[in-house]
Design a protein around this motif. Structure first.
Motif, PDB file in Angstrom:
ATOM      1  N   LEU A 143       0.981  -1.446   0.071  1.00 38.63           N
ATOM      2  CA  LEU A 143      -0.028   0.104   0.302  1.00 38.63           C
ATOM      3  C   LEU A 143       1.286   1.111  -0.080  1.00 38.63           C
ATOM      4  N   GLY A 144       1.980   1.383   1.053  1.00 34.46           N
ATOM      5  CA  GLY A 144       2.749   2.107   0.658  1.00 34.46           C
ATOM      6  C   GLY A 144       3.687   2.807  -0.471  1.00 34.46           C
ATOM      7  N   VAL A 145       3.597   1.392  -1.545  1.00 25.16           N
ATOM      8  CA  VAL A 145       4.409   2.319  -2.384  1.00 25.16           C
ATOM      9  C   VAL A 145       3.463   2.226  -3.224  1.00 25.16           C
ATOM     10  N   ALA A 146       2.627   1.619  -3.581  1.00 25.79           N
ATOM     11  CA  ALA A 146       0.850   2.394  -4.565  1.00 25.79           C
ATOM     12  C   ALA A 146       0.398   3.637  -3.673  1.00 25.79           C
ATOM     13  N   LEU A 147       0.208   3.983  -2.825  1.00 22.89           N
ATOM     14  CA  LEU A 147       0.545   4.922  -2.624  1.00 22.89           C
ATOM     15  C   LEU A 147       1.434   6.025  -3.219  1.00 22.89           C
ATOM     16  N   GLN A 148       2.975   5.443  -2.693  1.00 28.69           N
ATOM     17  CA  GLN A 148       4.016   6.769  -3.751  1.00 28.69           C
ATOM     18  C   GLN A 148       4.014   6.929  -5.017  1.00 28.69           C
ATOM     19  N   THR A 149       3.458   5.962  -5.638  1.00 31.20           N
ATOM     20  CA  THR A 149       3.145   6.223  -7.387  1.00 31.20           C
ATOM     21  C   THR A 149       2.123   7.041  -7.328  1.00 31.20           C
ATOM     22  N   ALA A 150       1.409   7.059  -6.735  1.00 30.07           N
ATOM     23  CA  ALA A 150       0.013   7.584  -6.594  1.00 30.07           C
ATOM     24  C   ALA A 150       0.344   9.090  -6.699  1.00 30.07           C
ATOM     25  N   VAL A 151       1.285   9.212  -6.040  1.00 33.62           N
ATOM     26  CA  VAL A 151       1.703  11.073  -5.659  1.00 33.62           C
ATOM     27  C   VAL A 151       2.346  11.679  -6.848  1.00 33.62           C
ATOM     28  N   GLU A 152       3.774  10.534  -7.070  1.00 33.25           N
ATOM     29  CA  GLU A 152       3.971  10.789  -8.626  1.00 33.25           C
ATOM     30  C   GLU A 152       3.668  11.068  -9.700  1.00 33.25           C
ATOM     31  N   LEU A 153       2.552  10.312 -10.065  1.00 36.82           N
ATOM     32  CA  LEU A 153       1.702  10.034 -11.006  1.00 36.82           C
ATOM     33  C   LEU A 153       0.835  11.215 -10.970  1.00 36.82           C
TER      34      LEU A 153
END
Length: 354
Positions: A143-153
């Protein structure tokens, strides 16, 4: 043109670079940064250490190839996932396997004996909650990796801004890495204290019951408990205090991954429950404070390292200064014993010569 095309890395080469990247990330820069010849090479334009220079050169080539042959977001996401798996998930699994396969030996290394074993009767036995805690903890990491990806997008695709983290072929300077690591860990310490005390343990917070009914139902810590919590408390207490410093200071991606490796190892050992740790002063004290918080119904020890707890007076048991003092005294005693052993070893030689 054909020669240039043939020189481009193949799909297999790219996959191998992505797999090897977390290992090279930690080994090569640390070999260079932690060695005096390596530091002098970076500060003075002379080849003071051929091995250090070659390590830096090979790492720079690997890093440049990785950046130029892959989308930046892919490098960031796969690198972050690799760091979390290599420095948290796999060590936590190794500790779990060790505790389950050799419980008689493991309980001798646990601070709280058999009660701290994940598959003990106190924890529900082999059919207890350990597998659920493992799955939820791993899911929170993802989930943390997914949230980091969402911030970059959000930054790059929707807002059309520069990336949240600095991603370039240029390697950061050692003093820049050190500065970012120090202020990043210090800010994480403050944010984790504030979120833990006032968002997860305040009676008026809606997250208090979630956190108490999840993580604080574990009777004794082991590595996977570090990230075991309801997703909302996990985001507030673990993900945001870790990611926000990197976002605020805009870490270079390499610096962020080194920072994340340090945080992952700290989580692994601090919640391991073992009384034998690589560093008695740092990790040992952190582990004892986390245990007291978890087993003391969350009445203190809210920060990661214990620094803010010492300043605010919320430490349970020995604080960080007590740990440093105790470690210094132990080192002084060991030095005195070594000195006596050396002096005792010289006497027989002098007598034999006479």
């Amino acid at each position: 043109m054909n020669l240039l095309r043939s020189a481009q890395p193949s799909l297999f080469d790219r996959a191998w670079l992505a797999v090897r990247y977390p290992y090279d990330l930690v080994r090569n820069p640390l070999d260079a940064l932690l060695s005096i010849p390596g530091l002098s090479f970076l500060l003075i334009p002379t080849f003071s250490s051929y091995s250090t220079s070659l390590n830096l050169l090979f790492f720079y080539l690997t890093w440049s190839t990785l950046i130029l042959s892959n989308p930046p977001l892919k490098v960031e996401v796969l690198g972050t996932l690799g760091i979390r798996v290599l420095f948290y998930v796999l060590p936590a699994l190794a500790f779990l396997a060790f505790d389950g396969a050799i419980p008689n030996l493991a309980l001798k290394l646990k601070e709280h004996g058999e009660a701290a074993l994940p598959m003990s009767e106190e924890q529900g036995g082999k059919k207890g909650r350990w597998w659920k805690i493992t799955l939820i903890s791993t899911a929170n990491v993802l989930l943390g990796v997914a949230l980091q990806t969402a911030v970059e997008l959000l930054f790059t695709r929707l807002l059309h801004l520069r990336s949240a983290l600095k991603i370039s072929t240029t390697l950061p300077m050692p003093w820049g890495i050190a500065l970012d690591l120090i202020r990043g860990l210090f800010l994480r310490e403050i944010l984790s204290y504030l979120s833990h005390r006032y968002a997860l343990h305040h009676p008026d917070s809606p997250l208090t019951d979630l956190h108490t009914n999840w993580q604080h139902t574990v009777t004794a810590p082991y590595a996977f408990v570090a990230n075991y919590d309801h997703p909302l408390p996990y985001i507030v207490h673990v993900f945001l205090p870790t990611y926000l410093p990197a976002l605020l200071f805009r870490f270079h991606l390499l610096t962020y991954h080194l920072y994340l490796a340090i945080v992952s190892l700290e989580e692994t050992f601090a919640y391991s429950g073992y009384n034998v740790l690589p560093s008695g002063m740092i990790l040992g004290g952190i582990a004892r404070r986390q245990e007291r918080h978890l087993m003391g119904e969350g009445k203190g020890n809210y920060s990661c390292l214990g620094i803010v707890d010492f300043v605010t007076g919320t430490s349970l048991g020995d604080d960080v200064v007590d740990d440093i003092t105790e470690e210094a005294e132990n080192n002084h005693v060991q030095e005195r014993l070594k000195g006596r052993a050396k002096r005792g070893g010289r006497k027989p030689n002098s007598r034999s010569r006479s």
